[in-house]
Every structure is written in C-alpha cells, then in structure tokens.
Design an enzyme around this catalytic site. Sequence first.
Site, PDB file in Angstrom:
ATOM      1  N   HIS A 129       0.813  -1.214   0.000  1.00 19.11           N
ATOM      2  CA  HIS A 129       0.000   0.000   0.000  1.00 19.11           C
ATOM      3  C   HIS A 129       0.851   1.269   0.000  1.00 19.11           C
ATOM      4  O   HIS A 129       0.343   2.357  -0.294  1.00 19.11           O
ATOM      5  CB  HIS A 129      -0.973   0.005   1.193  1.00 19.11           C
ATOM      6  CG  HIS A 129      -0.354   0.262   2.527  1.00 19.11           C
ATOM      7  ND1 HIS A 129      -0.031  -0.750   3.405  1.00 19.11           N
ATOM      8  CD2 HIS A 129      -0.001   1.410   3.150  1.00 19.11           C
ATOM      9  CE1 HIS A 129       0.489  -0.237   4.507  1.00 19.11           C
ATOM     10  NE2 HIS A 129       0.515   1.074   4.374  1.00 19.11           N
ATOM     11  N   ASP A 159       0.321  -7.690   1.612  1.00 18.60           N
ATOM     12  CA  ASP A 159       0.672  -6.272   1.690  1.00 18.60           C
ATOM     13  C   ASP A 159       2.186  -6.074   1.661  1.00 18.60           C
ATOM     14  O   ASP A 159       2.732  -5.279   2.423  1.00 18.60           O
ATOM     15  CB  ASP A 159       0.077  -5.628   2.943  1.00 18.60           C
ATOM     16  CG  ASP A 159       0.121  -4.102   2.884  1.00 18.60           C
ATOM     17  OD1 ASP A 159       0.196  -3.558   1.765  1.00 18.60           O
ATOM     18  OD2 ASP A 159       0.107  -3.453   3.956  1.00 18.60           O
ATOM     19  N   SER A 236       4.702   2.530   7.995  1.00 17.45           N
ATOM     20  CA  SER A 236       4.396   1.377   7.150  1.00 17.45           C
ATOM     21  C   SER A 236       5.592   1.011   6.285  1.00 17.45           C
ATOM     22  O   SER A 236       6.159   1.863   5.592  1.00 17.45           O
ATOM     23  CB  SER A 236       3.196   1.678   6.254  1.00 17.45           C
ATOM     24  OG  SER A 236       2.021   1.804   7.011  1.00 17.45           O
TER      25      SER A 236
END
Length: 489
Positions: A129, A159, A236
């Site tokens: 993402h 992911d 992230s």
Amino acid sequence: MKRQGWRQAAAMLAAAVIALTAGAGPRPAAAQAPDATETAAPERLVPQSKAEITLSFAPVVKAVTPAVVNIYTKTVVQQRQPMSPLFNDPFFRRFFGDQMLGQPQERVQNSLGSGVIIRADGIVVTNDHVVKNASQITVVLSDRREFEAEVIGTDERTDLAVLRLKAEGADLPVLHLGDSDGLEVGDLVLAVGNPFGVGQTVTMGIVSALARTTGGGQADYRSFIQTDAAINPGNSGGALVDAEGTLIGINTAIYSRDGGNVGIGFAIPSDLVRVVVDSLLTGGKAVRPWFGAAGQGVTNEIAQSLGLPRPAGVLINGLYPGSPAEKAGLKIGDVITAIDGRPVADPSELRYRIVTAPIGGTARMSVLRQGRPLDLTVALVAPPEDPPRSVTRLDDRFGPLSGAEVANVNPALAEEMGLSGLQRGVVIQRLLRNGVAARVGFRPGDVVTRINDSDTLTIDALQAALRRGDTWRITFIRGGRPTTVLLGR
C-alpha cells in the site's frame, strides 16, 4: 553481541530503573513475609557501575537505522470535475450520471512510507500500500543519499512489495531477515520508520502477541506480530527488530480509532516476508503452496465429542479432489494438530504454516484420526491451472450475464482472487459498465455455481444453461456466501 547478552542487558536496565525509583539497599526484615515457606521476591539490586546505569540500545540502533529508508511516492490520478457545481447534488447525479462531468484532469498525489534494504544489490522490501499505483518512487537513506526505485513485484494478499534501487555501484547498508518463529511474547523489540514524515524515529516495546489476524477470508495469509512499540502513519514498511538488531518483521498496520498510536501495532513476520520476497524476485509474482483442504477450529464442544484433551487444532471438513492434502491421505474428520512439529491452533495458523514452507519440498502433518495419532507427509506444490481458465466475454445471447467476462475457477485463479481453496464454478472477472450483468447487480468476484437445475462448474456448462429458457434461477457465491436470484427477459 549475542542475543542472551542483550536480554541480560535489558534485564539489568530494568533492574536499575526499579532500584532508582523504589529506593536502594536491602529490604528491612519487618517487610519480609512471616511465612518462611512463601517464595521470596527477587532481590532488587543497586547498579554497581556506571556501565550498568548507562545501559542502552544505542549500539543496536546505530547498526539498524542505516538500512531503514524513507520512501516518497508520486501517483498521477485522473479526476473529472462537474461542469457546474449544481451537478454535485446527488439528486441531479442520479438522473444525469456522469454525462455532465468535464474532461478528465490529472492530479498528482504525494505519499510517504518506510522500507528496509535487505540485499546489497539494492533490494528493498516495503508494504504494497506504500507504493501502490505509484508513477515515481524516491528512496532516501538515513545519510541523505537519494535513489530512484522500480517495483520488482507486489503481493496485495500479504501487503508486501519488493523494490530495486537504481544505485549501481553504491555501497548500501543491509539489514538481514531473521527467524520470526524464535520470537516469544514479552521479547523486547524496536520499531524504526518515518512516522508522519518527521524523520527517522525509533520506538521500543515488547511483543504483545503472536499469530494475530485482522480479518480476511478463507485465503487470508496474514499472521501478524503484535507489538506496543509505537507505530504511526509513515511507519508502514519500516523495520521491527529484536534486541540483537535482527529484522523480524515489517511494520504494516495499527489499530486506532483516530489514526494515532494506541499501543496496538502489527508487523508481518520475517518468515513470511522471506518467502514472498524470494517468490517475487524469482518469478515476479507471489506463488504459495497449494494445500487443497478446508477446516474449522476445534471448539470446546468439538474437543469433547472427539475425546480431545483440549480445544486446539483444525478439523478437516472439505477436500479438493486430487489435491496434495487428499493425496497425502488426509480425510474429512481428521484433526491437524501440528505442521513440522509446530503446533497448529486454528485455521489461520494452518494456512500460515503451509504458505511459509518452500514449494518443492514436503511438510509433515501431525493428525488425530478417531483419537489415534498419525503422521502424514504432504507435497508442497504450486496451485495448478486445471481446468484451464478459458477467459470468455459473454455476448447478448447469454441473457442476464451478457457483458460479463468470465473464467473457469481453478486452484491458481482461486489463489490470485482470494477465493476459497475448494471453490469450483465460473467466476466473473470483469463487467462492461453498461452491460446487462452489471445492470442486474452482478459484481466481479461472483462465482456462478448453478443455473436452474444444472451445475455450472465450467464455462461450457454455464453457456448451455443460459441458452435454455427465458427465466433463470442463478446461484452464485459472493463473499463466501451463496445467493440465489430469479431473473427473466
């Protein structure tokens, strides 16, 4: 420094803090328990040297942070603005649709995240993402060097994404993947990333839980490390390292009501990261072993009915014909309790153990069958393309499914689309915007399994059933649930 050394250092640091806050010196006799048989509390020790007082994780941080990078992306998106503000009103949009929108205009979106260099040739792992749909990716190291990067491959299911830096000949720092299976709840961990774009930041916490899931269907392969080390937006793709400085996870998500850290963060275990990265570097896409069996968690009631000592394991309730699980001798009603000696508590953990094993090898299943233990060996193979997908666009001859692009479901396609591993039928992959199938409410991902009195396990069977009659009773699977609709011309 060895792992034991860091753990001892952490324990000594904690003891020093306790001693300084609770007071030095031995406890007075009056404060001790009168019962001599009661277990004595651990003795609190005053730090004996300056080195003990100044214990620090700084050496670990210095070794780790150079390989943790900041990732900046630019994404060009197309937007159509209304010709008049009047057409922003939902009432007018209902009647005029998109016909009163202006010409598409390009707009650039900027975002940031983190990543980790795991190979000296410039291979970076981050979250899918973070780089999804990015038209330009810039990676900035802690020493302020900047490099452009290209996407080697992504895996939306886990992911994860793999990038390659355009840094030929550059001397790059590297952080090697460790063994996440060696983690225990309570281990100290450090999270490194770029939260909110403020710059590289290090936070400390412990492993709060293992094998956490955050939802997902039958084919969800996420099994997170949960930590209370502060993880915020921008972290992230960053590193979760143990007290040795070994990469044991990639930070990916937080649980939050307002977008900020509340002490519940999640990281993808390094064992899963390693498998996905190797697969993406080898073939450009993630390929996972095909098991071909479905099961449910063993509840207390099931455990009692089967005579099990406690509720744990996976009760097999479905087998795909000819699958590795069936060929290994697994039967409906068997309970899988371990894979390669590692306990399996529920279906999520079973899926995790299978997908983190390398394709081409085997796995040993510990099984209970009618109360008797036995071991079975299952081959780890890629999901097959059988039957062939035979992607087909349905035209006006096929009634309510006109305008749909369909394909035969096989194990490989089921894996790609996140369908149940036992799913069979014909799946809708795409829909013409103004086609009949879209107008009557079908969606991409719907799996048609029956029309009227005929099973539709292949496209040929689907087309034959649609050609018969003027009304159709169609059964399809959406989100794992069967739905039946009656449609006519």
